[in-house]
Design a protein around this motif. Structure first.
Motif, PDB file in Angstrom:
ATOM      1  N   VAL A 169      61.621-114.611 -47.974  1.00  0.00           N
ATOM      2  CA  VAL A 169      62.450-114.552 -47.101  1.00  0.00           C
ATOM      3  C   VAL A 169      63.369-115.663 -46.800  1.00  0.00           C
ATOM      4  N   ARG A 199      57.060-116.370 -42.178  1.00  0.00           N
ATOM      5  CA  ARG A 199      57.637-115.926 -40.569  1.00  0.00           C
ATOM      6  C   ARG A 199      58.405-114.706 -40.479  1.00  0.00           C
ATOM      7  N   ASP A 200      58.369-113.745 -41.367  1.00  0.00           N
ATOM      8  CA  ASP A 200      58.745-112.401 -41.449  1.00  0.00           C
ATOM      9  C   ASP A 200      57.760-111.517 -42.359  1.00  0.00           C
ATOM     10  N   SER A 203      59.340-108.097 -43.590  1.00  0.00           N
ATOM     11  CA  SER A 203      60.286-108.135 -44.770  1.00  0.00           C
ATOM     12  C   SER A 203      59.605-108.634 -46.117  1.00  0.00           C
TER      13      SER A 203
END
Length: 422
Positions: A169, A199-200, A203
């Protein structure tokens, strides 16, 4: 037919009688007491039958080992030693590698081939290697590793992971690069710390599983995340594995959360992972030892890898899988022979199970007809002069003969036909 006479089988007792081993079409076809068996009769008549006879000379026969978490594109073994320059953070390690990898003294393909030769000479008959794919190197490192592995496919079982070392990401274009690598022959798609690095997690994992589904490939996720963050990611991976029907096709590497949470939580998450059919690999780190007993109770596949070898992440490592087996026993604090022999099982049969996507079926290694030393199993093995299996792991004798499908491929610390290693 090939006959290996007068060997001692792992993991039998030190005083167990020697055996003669028959190999037919690259697979074990018989084990009989030495000198008093059909195999012994075959040995006596071998000169007239055309069978090849190998004198085991009372050595121990170990199953072939595997490095199922390698980074062949990062190692610097055999090159000029360089000082360690990373700052000690995960991002710092990643950037330090990015800053320096082009300064190697060999091409990626040649250096990967050098590392492969060392791994095989140590007893390795299978390798799963991650190959970095990111906005800096594109597919260059993947292509180099792929060339090296394909050049050794006749002496190794090989798999390559398209690995987003710098995240999916946080860097533009990585998804498309992973897609291209899978189209060009990567066996698995990788991931890295979806919560704490990218941090995702949604996704990140959605992308990994979508690419695996699109290409019909497996998954191998690096998970350094500890504590509750690691538990969260493990649960997300297990949930997606169940939903996608990918039991046996998903591996979590490192899984440090299994060493950094209370045992009841660890047991619970292992139940979740086992039910989903997720396998594990460890690299025997100084911190982060996996709970081997709990994993064994759940019949989960657990394999051993060497990670980076004297690379831009760490000055440690020499490519020796038997020495890494020692490290696995040492970092767990094992002293009993049975526990140390269990580490060799992980380094051998465990890695084969991981690469094949198979769950252990409860067979003893000596009876396992799929991945062990049973009749029908591939004749991948190592002959080593040692008193016991534990002494072989403790002493790591250099003089080993390595066989793939019953054929000698390495001897005396050198891959036959490979680059000179000493």
């Amino acid at each position: 037919m090939t006959i290996v006479k007068n060997v001692r089988l792992f993991p039998r007792a030190p005083d167990a009688p020697a055996v003669d081993v028959e190999i037919t079409k690259g697979r074990f076809s018989g084990f009989s007491p030495a000198h008093d068996s059909p195999a012994a009769a075959s040995v006596r008549g071998a000169a007239g039958s055309g069978a090849e006879v190998i004198d085991g000379a009372g050595r121990i026969l170990l199953p072939g080992l595997g490095d199922v978490h390698a980074h062949l594109d990062s190692n610097r073994m055999g090159q000029t030693f360089r000082p360690h320059t990373a700052d000690g953070t995960l991002h710092g390690y990643i950037i330090n590698d990015r800053r320096n990898w082009r300064q190697g003294e060999r091409s990626i393909a040649d250096q990967a081939a050098y590392a492969i030769a060392r791994i095989i000479a140590s007893g390795g008959t299978r390798i799963r290697s991650h190959a970095q794919v990111d906005a800096d190197c594109g597919l260059e490192r993947f292509h180099g590793v792929k060339v090296a592995l394909e050049a050794h496919a006749d002496v190794l079982d090989v798999q390559i992971v398209a690995f987003p070392q710098a995240g999916i990401v946080r860097e533009k274009g990585v998804r498309d690069l992973l897609d291209a690598a899978l189209s060009e022959g990567a066996d698995l798609v990788g991931g890295l710390d979806p919560l704490l690095y990218d941090r995702d997690p949604v996704s990140h994992l959605d992308t990994v599983f979508a690419l695996a589904d699109k290409h019909g490939k497996g998954i191998d996720v690096h998970l350094h995340e500890a504590g509750t963050a690691g538990l969260f990611s493990l649960e997300e991976i297990a949930s997606r594995t169940r939903t996608a029907g990918m039991a046996g096709q998903v591996t979590v590497s490192h899984a440090f959360a299994l060493d950094t949470n209370p045992e009841p939580e660890v047991a619970r998450i292992l139940d979740v992972l086992a039910e989903a059919g997720v396998s594990l690999t460890t690299v025997a780190p100084a911190k982060g030892a996996l709970p081997q007993g709990l994993i064994r109770e759940r019949r989960m596949a657990l394999g051993l890898g060497e990670d980076g070898q004297r690379d831009y992440w760490s000055p440690y490592g020499d490519g020796d899988l038997l020495r890494r087996t020692w490290q696995l026993a040492f970092t767990n604090g094992f002293r009993l022979d049975a526990d140390i022999e269990g580490c060799l099982d992980i380094a051998s049969r465990g890695g084969a199970q991981v690469m094949a996507g198979a769950r252990p079926d409860g067979s003893a290694l000596a009876d396992d007809a799929r991945f062990g030393l049973g009749v029908g199993a591939p004749a991948d093995f190592v002959l080593i002069d040692a008193d016991t299996v534990t002494s072989a792991i403790m002493d790591c004798p250099r003089d080993r003969e390595v066989f793939k499908a019953g054929r000698l491929i390495a001897s005396g610390g050198e891959l036959i036909g490979g680059p000179r290693l000493s």
